[in-house]
Design an enzyme around this catalytic site. Structure first.
Site, PDB file in Angstrom:
ATOM      1  N   ASP A 146     -19.644   6.626  61.205  1.00 20.93           N
ATOM      2  CA  ASP A 146     -18.504   6.052  60.491  1.00 20.93           C
ATOM      3  C   ASP A 146     -17.748   5.152  61.449  1.00 20.93           C
ATOM      4  O   ASP A 146     -17.952   5.206  62.673  1.00 20.93           O
ATOM      5  CB  ASP A 146     -17.595   7.171  59.948  1.00 20.93           C
ATOM      6  CG  ASP A 146     -16.939   6.796  58.634  1.00 20.93           C
ATOM      7  OD1 ASP A 146     -16.596   5.615  58.460  1.00 20.93           O
ATOM      8  OD2 ASP A 146     -16.772   7.683  57.779  1.00 20.93           O
ATOM      9  N   TYR A 162     -20.228  -5.748  44.225  1.00 18.72           N
ATOM     10  CA  TYR A 162     -20.531  -4.320  44.295  1.00 18.72           C
ATOM     11  C   TYR A 162     -21.767  -3.997  43.462  1.00 18.72           C
ATOM     12  O   TYR A 162     -22.667  -3.271  43.899  1.00 18.72           O
ATOM     13  CB  TYR A 162     -19.322  -3.522  43.791  1.00 18.72           C
ATOM     14  CG  TYR A 162     -19.439  -2.030  43.979  1.00 18.72           C
ATOM     15  CD1 TYR A 162     -19.155  -1.435  45.200  1.00 18.72           C
ATOM     16  CD2 TYR A 162     -19.833  -1.212  42.921  1.00 18.72           C
ATOM     17  CE1 TYR A 162     -19.259  -0.057  45.376  1.00 18.72           C
ATOM     18  CE2 TYR A 162     -19.931   0.160  43.077  1.00 18.72           C
ATOM     19  CZ  TYR A 162     -19.646   0.728  44.302  1.00 18.72           C
ATOM     20  OH  TYR A 162     -19.757   2.089  44.467  1.00 18.72           O
ATOM     21  N   THR A 205     -12.453  10.264  45.195  1.00 18.55           N
ATOM     22  CA  THR A 205     -12.621   9.917  46.609  1.00 18.55           C
ATOM     23  C   THR A 205     -11.491   8.984  47.051  1.00 18.55           C
ATOM     24  O   THR A 205     -10.804   8.396  46.220  1.00 18.55           O
ATOM     25  CB  THR A 205     -13.959   9.201  46.848  1.00 18.55           C
ATOM     26  OG1 THR A 205     -13.913   7.903  46.215  1.00 18.55           O
ATOM     27  CG2 THR A 205     -15.131  10.003  46.301  1.00 18.55           C
ATOM     28  N   VAL A 240     -22.179  -0.101  60.003  1.00 15.81           N
ATOM     29  CA  VAL A 240     -23.516  -0.244  59.426  1.00 15.81           C
ATOM     30  C   VAL A 240     -23.880  -1.699  59.143  1.00 15.81           C
ATOM     31  O   VAL A 240     -25.071  -2.024  59.031  1.00 15.81           O
ATOM     32  CB  VAL A 240     -23.674   0.598  58.144  1.00 15.81           C
ATOM     33  CG1 VAL A 240     -23.472   2.073  58.436  1.00 15.81           C
ATOM     34  CG2 VAL A 240     -22.747   0.117  57.030  1.00 15.81           C
ATOM     35  N   LEU A 289     -17.513  11.006  49.506  1.00 16.93           N
ATOM     36  CA  LEU A 289     -18.800  11.586  49.151  1.00 16.93           C
ATOM     37  C   LEU A 289     -19.577  12.010  50.386  1.00 16.93           C
ATOM     38  O   LEU A 289     -20.231  13.062  50.394  1.00 16.93           O
ATOM     39  CB  LEU A 289     -19.625  10.594  48.333  1.00 16.93           C
ATOM     40  CG  LEU A 289     -19.026  10.131  47.007  1.00 16.93           C
ATOM     41  CD1 LEU A 289     -20.004   9.212  46.281  1.00 16.93           C
ATOM     42  CD2 LEU A 289     -18.639  11.307  46.132  1.00 16.93           C
ATOM     43  N   LYS A 330     -25.346  -2.459  44.762  1.00 18.14           N
ATOM     44  CA  LYS A 330     -25.788  -1.141  44.300  1.00 18.14           C
ATOM     45  C   LYS A 330     -27.016  -1.233  43.394  1.00 18.14           C
ATOM     46  O   LYS A 330     -27.862  -0.323  43.391  1.00 18.14           O
ATOM     47  CB  LYS A 330     -24.642  -0.433  43.581  1.00 18.14           C
ATOM     48  CG  LYS A 330     -23.475  -0.055  44.497  1.00 18.14           C
ATOM     49  CD  LYS A 330     -23.904   0.897  45.604  1.00 18.14           C
ATOM     50  CE  LYS A 330     -22.721   1.406  46.412  1.00 18.14           C
ATOM     51  NZ  LYS A 330     -23.140   2.359  47.467  1.00 18.14           N
ATOM     52  N   SER A 350     -24.770   3.847  42.401  1.00 17.05           N
ATOM     53  CA  SER A 350     -23.579   3.904  41.545  1.00 17.05           C
ATOM     54  C   SER A 350     -24.027   3.674  40.115  1.00 17.05           C
ATOM     55  O   SER A 350     -25.085   3.062  39.871  1.00 17.05           O
ATOM     56  CB  SER A 350     -22.583   2.824  41.955  1.00 17.05           C
ATOM     57  OG  SER A 350     -21.562   2.663  40.987  1.00 17.05           O
ATOM     58  N   SER A 409     -15.232  10.921  55.228  1.00 19.98           N
ATOM     59  CA  SER A 409     -14.378  11.055  54.048  1.00 19.98           C
ATOM     60  C   SER A 409     -15.240  10.952  52.800  1.00 19.98           C
ATOM     61  O   SER A 409     -16.422  10.604  52.860  1.00 19.98           O
ATOM     62  CB  SER A 409     -13.287   9.965  54.024  1.00 19.98           C
ATOM     63  OG  SER A 409     -13.874   8.680  53.897  1.00 19.98           O
TER      64      SER A 409
END
Length: 255
Positions: A36, A154, A189, A52, A17, A158, A141, A15
């Site tokens: 995934d 987050y 997304t 992951v 990106l 990133k 990001s 799904s």
């Protein structure tokens, strides 16, 4: 590296990106495997279930890809999750279990995939004029550079991934492996599909031009460009229409 006839892994490829990256690489003639947790890959792509954040799962998934295809030449290191929470409020401190979960997927997960895939890439035969053995594209990001209020975990993940892009390029250059990254801004997304429309409007208004969300295909186009251009190495390319997020949004401040 010319993707035609090569093998690519795309994490989080079912799904968003990652799916956009898969479509681009398939059109370029690559064999593509999506790693995934669930869902179905785009038509024409293979699928191996993988968490992951679990190194055993990553090791097993990479081995399955090698067993099926023999080599791995490209990695779009894309799998990630979101989350918003301040470090503390008047009522309670941050939920550190949630903080660790985001770090485990977005940073440790990306590192585990990069480690196991690049180890396999080192054994590839050199290809092309420059003798490349592999190309890795991390998905960072704009929060890597301008994390907003509530985006601590987050942003930490990133920002670290952006910094590691150059380090990994230096680690792997002796093996003919390049490492770059894409830093998307607001993208259309599933991760942001549940955001209130007024919040989306405010986020898009911060774009210089064009004032719209980015698309997975645009992400895929930049990833393909980085794969195809040998002289670009250790770079993080912003894909954000010139946006520079403020400390906090008016919408969030009003809640």
């Amino acid at each position: 590296m010319d993707p035609s006839g090569k093998v690519a892994i795309v994490t989080g490829g079912n799904s968003g990106l990652g799916e956009g990256g898969i479509h681009r690489l398939l059109r370029a003639g690559a064999s593509v495997v999506s790693l995934d947790l669930s869902g179905k890959p785009p038509p024409g792509a293979d699928f191996v279930e993988c968490d992951v954040s679990d190194e055993g799962s990553v090791k097993s998934a990479v081995k399955q890809v090698v067993d099926r295809y023999g080599e791995i030449h490209m990695l779009l290191n894309n799998a990630g999750i979101g989350g918003l929470a301040p470090i503390a409020t008047a009522e309670c401190p941050c939920n550190m279990d949630e903080f660790r979960k985001i770090i485990a997927v977005n940073l440790i997960g990306a590192a585990q995939v990069a480690a196991h895939v690049s180890h396999r890439m080192i054994g590839n035969a050199p290809s092309g004029t420059d003798g490349e053995r592999g190309v890795i594209v991390n998905t960072c990001s704009i929060a890597s550079f301008e994390g907003q209020e509530g985006m601590g975990a987050y942003t930490a993940a990133k920002a670290a991934l952006a910094a590691l892009t150059l380090v990994w390029a230096r680690d792997l250059s002796r093996h003919g492996i390049r490492v770059n990254a894409v830093a998307p801004g607001f993208m259309d997304t599933p991760m942001v599909a549940s955001l209130p429309p007024e919040f989306v409007d405010e986020l898009i208004s911060g774009n210089e031009f064009p004032k719209r969300a980015g698309t997975p295909d645009e992400y895929g186009a930049v990833a393909e460009f980085l794969i195809r251009t040998p002289l670009i190495n250790g770079e993080v390319v912003r894909l954000d229409a010139g946006a520079r997020p403020p400390a906090r949004t008016q919408w969030a401040a009003g809640q």
